[in-house]
Design a protein around this motif. Structure first.
Motif, PDB file in Angstrom:
ATOM      1  N   MET A 211       0.821  -1.216   0.000  1.00 29.55           N
ATOM      2  CA  MET A 211       0.000   0.000   0.000  1.00 29.55           C
ATOM      3  C   MET A 211       0.852   1.261   0.000  1.00 29.55           C
ATOM      4  O   MET A 211       0.360   2.351  -0.332  1.00 29.55           O
ATOM      5  N   LEU A 212       2.111   1.146   0.393  1.00 24.17           N
ATOM      6  CA  LEU A 212       2.973   2.320   0.560  1.00 24.17           C
ATOM      7  C   LEU A 212       3.065   3.184  -0.702  1.00 24.17           C
ATOM      8  O   LEU A 212       2.910   4.407  -0.626  1.00 24.17           O
ATOM      9  N   PRO A 213       3.301   2.607  -1.898  1.00 21.86           N
ATOM     10  CA  PRO A 213       3.387   3.461  -3.093  1.00 21.86           C
ATOM     11  C   PRO A 213       2.068   4.165  -3.431  1.00 21.86           C
ATOM     12  O   PRO A 213       2.081   5.167  -4.146  1.00 21.86           O
ATOM     13  N   ASP A 214       0.945   3.646  -2.923  1.00 24.09           N
ATOM     14  CA  ASP A 214      -0.353   4.248  -3.239  1.00 24.09           C
ATOM     15  C   ASP A 214      -0.584   5.561  -2.509  1.00 24.09           C
ATOM     16  O   ASP A 214      -1.424   6.364  -2.916  1.00 24.09           O
ATOM     17  N   ILE A 215       0.122   5.792  -1.405  1.00 26.33           N
ATOM     18  CA  ILE A 215      -0.100   6.993  -0.607  1.00 26.33           C
ATOM     19  C   ILE A 215       1.143   7.861  -0.514  1.00 26.33           C
ATOM     20  O   ILE A 215       1.229   8.740   0.348  1.00 26.33           O
ATOM     21  N   SER A 216       2.120   7.624  -1.386  1.00 27.04           N
ATOM     22  CA  SER A 216       3.347   8.417  -1.358  1.00 27.04           C
ATOM     23  C   SER A 216       3.917   8.528  -2.757  1.00 27.04           C
ATOM     24  O   SER A 216       3.440   7.885  -3.703  1.00 27.04           O
ATOM     25  N   THR A 217       4.915   9.352  -2.876  1.00 27.62           N
ATOM     26  CA  THR A 217       5.647   9.483  -4.134  1.00 27.62           C
ATOM     27  C   THR A 217       7.050   8.920  -3.932  1.00 27.62           C
ATOM     28  O   THR A 217       7.415   8.505  -2.817  1.00 27.62           O
TER      29      THR A 217
ATOM     30  N   GLY B 286      -7.123  -7.584  21.749  1.00 24.30           N
ATOM     31  CA  GLY B 286      -7.948  -6.387  21.835  1.00 24.30           C
ATOM     32  C   GLY B 286      -7.222  -5.143  21.364  1.00 24.30           C
ATOM     33  O   GLY B 286      -7.788  -4.319  20.623  1.00 24.30           O
ATOM     34  N   LEU B 287      -5.956  -4.977  21.768  1.00 31.66           N
ATOM     35  CA  LEU B 287      -5.169  -3.830  21.320  1.00 31.66           C
ATOM     36  C   LEU B 287      -4.897  -3.889  19.814  1.00 31.66           C
ATOM     37  O   LEU B 287      -4.935  -2.870  19.121  1.00 31.66           O
ATOM     38  N   PHE B 288      -4.612  -5.092  19.325  1.00 33.63           N
ATOM     39  CA  PHE B 288      -4.389  -5.295  17.893  1.00 33.63           C
ATOM     40  C   PHE B 288      -5.627  -4.835  17.110  1.00 33.63           C
ATOM     41  O   PHE B 288      -5.529  -4.106  16.115  1.00 33.63           O
ATOM     42  N   LEU B 289      -6.799  -5.235  17.581  1.00 32.14           N
ATOM     43  CA  LEU B 289      -8.050  -4.850  16.922  1.00 32.14           C
ATOM     44  C   LEU B 289      -8.276  -3.342  17.016  1.00 32.14           C
ATOM     45  O   LEU B 289      -8.621  -2.696  16.009  1.00 32.14           O
ATOM     46  N   LEU B 290      -8.081  -2.783  18.193  1.00 32.69           N
ATOM     47  CA  LEU B 290      -8.352  -1.358  18.415  1.00 32.69           C
ATOM     48  C   LEU B 290      -7.564  -0.478  17.456  1.00 32.69           C
ATOM     49  O   LEU B 290      -8.124   0.452  16.848  1.00 32.69           O
ATOM     50  N   PHE B 291      -6.278  -0.779  17.296  1.00 34.26           N
ATOM     51  CA  PHE B 291      -5.446   0.092  16.472  1.00 34.26           C
ATOM     52  C   PHE B 291      -5.443  -0.310  14.992  1.00 34.26           C
ATOM     53  O   PHE B 291      -4.812   0.367  14.173  1.00 34.26           O
ATOM     54  N   THR B 292      -6.153  -1.395  14.663  1.00 34.18           N
ATOM     55  CA  THR B 292      -6.392  -1.726  13.254  1.00 34.18           C
ATOM     56  C   THR B 292      -7.613  -0.982  12.725  1.00 34.18           C
ATOM     57  O   THR B 292      -7.715  -0.713  11.522  1.00 34.18           O
ATOM     58  N   LEU B 293      -8.532  -0.614  13.611  1.00 35.62           N
ATOM     59  CA  LEU B 293      -9.788   0.018  13.198  1.00 35.62           C
ATOM     60  C   LEU B 293      -9.604   1.315  12.405  1.00 35.62           C
ATOM     61  O   LEU B 293     -10.366   1.570  11.466  1.00 35.62           O
ATOM     62  N   PRO B 294      -8.617   2.188  12.727  1.00 35.80           N
ATOM     63  CA  PRO B 294      -8.459   3.383  11.888  1.00 35.80           C
ATOM     64  C   PRO B 294      -8.220   3.056  10.415  1.00 35.80           C
ATOM     65  O   PRO B 294      -8.743   3.751   9.535  1.00 35.80           O
ATOM     66  N   LEU B 295      -7.440   2.018  10.138  1.00 37.00           N
ATOM     67  CA  LEU B 295      -7.227   1.616   8.754  1.00 37.00           C
ATOM     68  C   LEU B 295      -8.537   1.158   8.129  1.00 37.00           C
ATOM     69  O   LEU B 295      -8.847   1.483   6.977  1.00 37.00           O
ATOM     70  N   VAL B 296      -9.321   0.417   8.889  1.00 42.83           N
ATOM     71  CA  VAL B 296     -10.596  -0.101   8.397  1.00 42.83           C
ATOM     72  C   VAL B 296     -11.590   1.023   8.134  1.00 42.83           C
ATOM     73  O   VAL B 296     -12.274   1.044   7.100  1.00 42.83           O
ATOM     74  N   LEU B 297     -11.632   1.991   9.034  1.00 45.90           N
ATOM     75  CA  LEU B 297     -12.679   3.008   8.992  1.00 45.90           C
ATOM     76  C   LEU B 297     -12.317   4.244   8.168  1.00 45.90           C
ATOM     77  O   LEU B 297     -13.190   4.858   7.538  1.00 45.90           O
ATOM     78  N   PHE B 298     -11.040   4.608   8.163  1.00 44.68           N
ATOM     79  CA  PHE B 298     -10.679   5.915   7.609  1.00 44.68           C
ATOM     80  C   PHE B 298      -9.779   5.862   6.377  1.00 44.68           C
ATOM     81  O   PHE B 298      -9.590   6.896   5.729  1.00 44.68           O
ATOM     82  N   TYR B 299      -9.208   4.717   6.092  1.00 45.07           N
ATOM     83  CA  TYR B 299      -8.352   4.632   4.902  1.00 45.07           C
ATOM     84  C   TYR B 299      -9.217   4.362   3.683  1.00 45.07           C
ATOM     85  O   TYR B 299      -9.900   3.328   3.607  1.00 45.07           O
ATOM     86  N   LYS B 300      -9.206   5.286   2.741  1.00 48.87           N
ATOM     87  CA  LYS B 300      -9.999   5.144   1.520  1.00 48.87           C
ATOM     88  C   LYS B 300      -9.080   4.731   0.374  1.00 48.87           C
ATOM     89  O   LYS B 300      -8.192   5.483  -0.019  1.00 48.87           O
ATOM     90  N   GLU B 301      -9.306   3.544  -0.105  1.00 48.17           N
ATOM     91  CA  GLU B 301      -8.462   3.014  -1.174  1.00 48.17           C
ATOM     92  C   GLU B 301      -9.072   3.294  -2.535  1.00 48.17           C
ATOM     93  O   GLU B 301     -10.283   3.178  -2.728  1.00 48.17           O
ATOM     94  N   THR B 302      -8.213   3.692  -3.458  1.00 49.46           N
ATOM     95  CA  THR B 302      -8.630   3.848  -4.855  1.00 49.46           C
ATOM     96  C   THR B 302      -8.093   2.649  -5.614  1.00 49.46           C
ATOM     97  O   THR B 302      -6.896   2.595  -5.932  1.00 49.46           O
ATOM     98  N   PRO B 303      -8.949   1.672  -5.893  1.00 49.84           N
ATOM     99  CA  PRO B 303      -8.465   0.445  -6.547  1.00 49.84           C
ATOM    100  C   PRO B 303      -7.860   0.730  -7.913  1.00 49.84           C
ATOM    101  O   PRO B 303      -8.387   1.525  -8.692  1.00 49.84           O
ATOM    102  N   ARG B 304      -6.736   0.120  -8.162  1.00 52.32           N
ATOM    103  CA  ARG B 304      -6.133   0.196  -9.483  1.00 52.32           C
ATOM    104  C   ARG B 304      -6.921  -0.680 -10.445  1.00 52.32           C
ATOM    105  O   ARG B 304      -7.534  -1.667 -10.025  1.00 52.32           O
ATOM    106  N   PRO B 305      -6.878  -0.359 -11.712  1.00 50.31           N
ATOM    107  CA  PRO B 305      -7.529  -1.246 -12.680  1.00 50.31           C
ATOM    108  C   PRO B 305      -6.930  -2.649 -12.599  1.00 50.31           C
ATOM    109  O   PRO B 305      -5.707  -2.811 -12.551  1.00 50.31           O
ATOM    110  N   ALA B 306      -7.787  -3.624 -12.521  1.00 54.14           N
ATOM    111  CA  ALA B 306      -7.306  -5.006 -12.427  1.00 54.14           C
ATOM    112  C   ALA B 306      -6.542  -5.396 -13.676  1.00 54.14           C
ATOM    113  O   ALA B 306      -6.935  -5.058 -14.799  1.00 54.14           O
TER     114      ALA B 306
END
Length: 423
Positions: free
Chosen positions: A147-153, A196-216
């Motif tokens: 995912m790193l190249p998708d959110i950086s240059t 529980g901690l693993f789940l708690l700090f994974t939720l921001p990625l689930v809820l707030f990260y908006k992915e723009t799918p590349r063309p398959a």
């Protein structure tokens, strides 16, 4: 995505939610892989000099089996990424599978399922769940890193990668907050809170990260990933310097990964650390990793990546030598600090050397094989370590010292091959 806002860019929602998954999975890595699962294994399977070696065998074999499954399946993940373009969905799937497996470890540990071949059946269930949890955790990282190249240059990628690592180290500190829950009872009491901690700090990625799918991309055979690895390997033989470095990295990473995985049991059973003392040692090693990463950035720039890798090998060899003959805690404090430096420095120096040795149009291929080499080496070291402790179990502490010393052979081979890399 360009870094137009200076440091504020790091705290935009896509960047921060992405980085917090590094925070989340590091809690799992430090709590389960490095600290509390090894403590639990020794608690259940150890108890005497001989049984402590059996506990080391259980731990090392469990790590080897998990790495084996990762080696088998990881080539398929690349095809999955290319065809779907949906990395976030895959991260979520494997992260939730790892979280569930970790929670089940906590639920299964106190149960009474009877005995199986002289061991509590609940313990064997927990070991199997650990293998699954670690496999799922490591699998999620493949998609997370992609995912790193998708959110950086190209310019901001090193900054963002470093930011993620820094956030991850902070996860180590937060994860250790569960220690009071485990110190008064069994170490398995740390499994559920960690999930529980693993789940708690994974939720921001689930809820707030908006992915723009590349063309398959065009569909490829499901098993094409294995062919890609083989083709890259054949292609790499035309580039002798990087082929030699892959061999060096295999042996150095093998020694580091095995030593880190076995560090908790070794420190407690052989050197006499208490659980609290080991956690303090682990924190010092983590700080050493940060310092090592920083210092070796400058060493790499001044001496060159090739020579810097050699220095890392020397430090690792010294750590293993000192750890093998450590007869008191001060000696092992130095050992842990040297391991930390080597762990932090190996990533800095290796990545730069790959870039220097590989042609630009082949860089992606060689980085893929570099990662595959690391996964493969994570099987061999634990397998050898566990076999030595099993065969020499009747000799008590000598078994673990012999197993740790065997890793020096790996480092020595790596250093010898390293000298053949053209300057």
């Amino acid at each position: 995505m360009r870094n137009k806002g200076g440091w504020k860019w790091f705290f935009t929602m896509p960047i921060l939610s992405w980085a917090l998954y590094d925070f989340a999975n590091t809690i799992f890595s430090s709590n389960i892989t490095t600290i509390f699962f090894p403590f639990y294994v020794q608690e259940i399977a150890g108890g005497s000099e001989r049984l402590d070696q059996i506990a080391s065998t259980f731990l090392s074999y469990a790590n080897a089996v998990s790495s084996f499954f990762l080696v088998v399946f990881s080539p398929l993940f690349g095809v999955w990424i290319d065809q779907s373009g949906r990395k976030k969905r895959c991260v979520m799937f494997f992260a939730f599978a790892a979280i569930l497996s970790t929670a089940l470890m906590g639920l299964a540990a106190p149960q009474n399922f009877g005995n199986w071949h002289g061991m509590p059946a609940a313990f064997m269930v927990v070991v199997v769940l650990f293998v699954a949890a670690k496999f799922f955790y490591q699998s999620s990282l493949i998609f997370y890193d992609a995912m790193l190249p998708d959110i950086s240059t190209k310019e901001t990628m090193p900054l963002l990668s470093g930011f993620g690592v820094a956030i991850g180290y902070m996860g180590t500190l937060v994860g250790l907050a569960v220690y009071p829950l485990a110190s008064g009872g069994t170490y398995a009491d740390a499994f559920l809170p960690t999930a529980g901690l693993f789940l708690l700090f994974t939720l921001p990625l689930v809820l707030f990260y908006k992915e723009t799918p590349r063309p398959a991309q065009a569909k490829r055979p499901f098993f094409a990933g294995y062919r890609d690895v083989w083709e890259t390997f054949k292609d790499m033989k035309r580039y002798r310097p990087i082929f030699l470095f892959m061999i060096v990295y295999f042996f150095l990473n093998d020694a580091i990964a095995t030593a880190i995985a076995m560090m908790a049991v070794y420190a407690k059973a052989i050197v006499g650390f208490s659980s609290g003392e080991f956690i303090l040692l682990y924190l010092v090693s983590t700080i050493s990793s940060i310092i090592g990463s920083f210092i070796f950035g400058y060493v790499t720039r001044s001496a060159g990546a090739r020579q810097a890798v050699f220095y890392v090998g020397i430090i690792l060899f010294a750590a293993l030598l000192l750890g093998t003959f450590a007869i008191n805690q001060p000696m092992f404090w130095i050992t842990g600090s040297l391991f930390g430096v080597a762990l932090g420095a190996v990533w800095v120096t290796s990545r730069v050397l790959i870039i220097e040795l590989s042609p630009e149009n082949k860089r992606g291929q060689f980085f893929g094989l570099f990662a595959f080499s690391g996964k493969l080496s994570a099987i061999v070291g634990p397998l050898m370590y566990g076999t030595i402790t099993l065969l020499l179990a009747d000799h008590g502490d000598i078994a673990s010292r012999a197993a740790l010393s065997s890793l020096m052979l790996f480092v020595l081979i790596g250093l010898i091959v390293h000298r053949k890399i053209p300057a």
